[in-house]
Design an enzyme around this catalytic site. Structure first.
Site, short mmCIF file in Angstrom:
data_model
loop_
_atom_site.label_atom_id
_atom_site.label_comp_id
_atom_site.label_asym_id
_atom_site.label_seq_id
_atom_site.Cartn_x
_atom_site.Cartn_y
_atom_site.Cartn_z
N MET A 151 0.79 -1.19 0.00
CA MET A 151 0.00 0.00 0.00
C MET A 151 0.84 1.26 0.00
O MET A 151 0.48 2.22 0.65
CB MET A 151 -0.95 -0.02 1.17
CG MET A 151 -0.29 0.43 2.44
SD MET A 151 -0.17 -0.54 3.88
CE MET A 151 0.39 -2.09 3.47
N PRO A 152 1.92 1.28 -0.72
CA PRO A 152 2.69 2.52 -0.75
C PRO A 152 1.90 3.66 -1.40
O PRO A 152 1.12 3.45 -2.32
CB PRO A 152 3.91 2.19 -1.60
CG PRO A 152 3.93 0.72 -1.73
CD PRO A 152 2.55 0.24 -1.51
N PHE A 153 2.13 4.85 -0.89
CA PHE A 153 1.65 6.06 -1.54
C PHE A 153 2.90 6.82 -1.96
O PHE A 153 3.76 7.11 -1.12
CB PHE A 153 0.79 6.90 -0.59
CG PHE A 153 0.33 8.18 -1.23
CD1 PHE A 153 -0.57 8.16 -2.28
CD2 PHE A 153 0.81 9.40 -0.78
CE1 PHE A 153 -0.99 9.33 -2.87
CE2 PHE A 153 0.39 10.58 -1.37
CZ PHE A 153 -0.51 10.55 -2.43
N THR A 184 5.45 6.58 1.17
CA THR A 184 4.88 6.28 2.48
C THR A 184 4.38 4.85 2.45
O THR A 184 3.59 4.48 1.58
CB THR A 184 3.72 7.24 2.80
OG1 THR A 184 4.20 8.59 2.73
CG2 THR A 184 3.15 6.97 4.19
#
Length: 139
Positions: free
Chosen positions: A1-3, A72
């Site tokens: 789930m990287p942003f 993130t």
């Protein structure tokens, strides 16, 4: 789930921006245990006076093609995984869109599952079955 937040100077073509974003996603999938469809990125293009960076601090020399990549993540990764990502990412970016390794800065920040809501006002990753739902494509 990287942003992923990608910051660079204005003036690059849509094809360049697409190659940049696609290459970052490829490196995350290959080295960081990220599913291919787990893609959330934003590109910030800045005027010259809005992207301020030292041309030589701890690397360089940096050119006007400097790109800042802020990632993130929710689940912590090992130092080895991070080092592998850094190396793979600059190698791939050199191929497409043609960035020099000296012009790539990467910062990784870690957050907790309750810090993410993918929509509907729900912290989906606090549900014990969230991984199965994510991989199954259900929302």
């Amino acid at each position: 789930m990287p942003f992923v937040r990608i910051s660079l100077r204005k003036g690059k073509s849509p094809d360049y921006l697409a190659a940049l974003a696609d290459t970052i996603q490829r490196a995350l999938v290959e080295t960081f245990d990220v599913p291919a469809n787990d893609r959330f990125q934003t590109i910030h293009q800045h005027d010259e006076h809005e992207l301020i960076f030292d041309r030589n601090y701890l690397a360089g020399p940096r050119s006007d093609d400097f790109v800042y990549i802020s990632i993130t993540i929710g689940r912590p990764r090992t130092a080895e995984m991070k080092a592998t990502l850094y190396r793979r990412l600059v190698d791939l970016l050199a191929q497409s869109p043609g960035l020099r390794p000296e012009d790539v800065m990467i910062v990784i920040s870690t957050s907790a599952p309750e810090d993410w809501s993918f929509g509907n006002g729900v912290a989906q990753m606090t549900d014990p079955d969230w991984r199965a739902r994510a991989l199954g494509g259900r929302q």
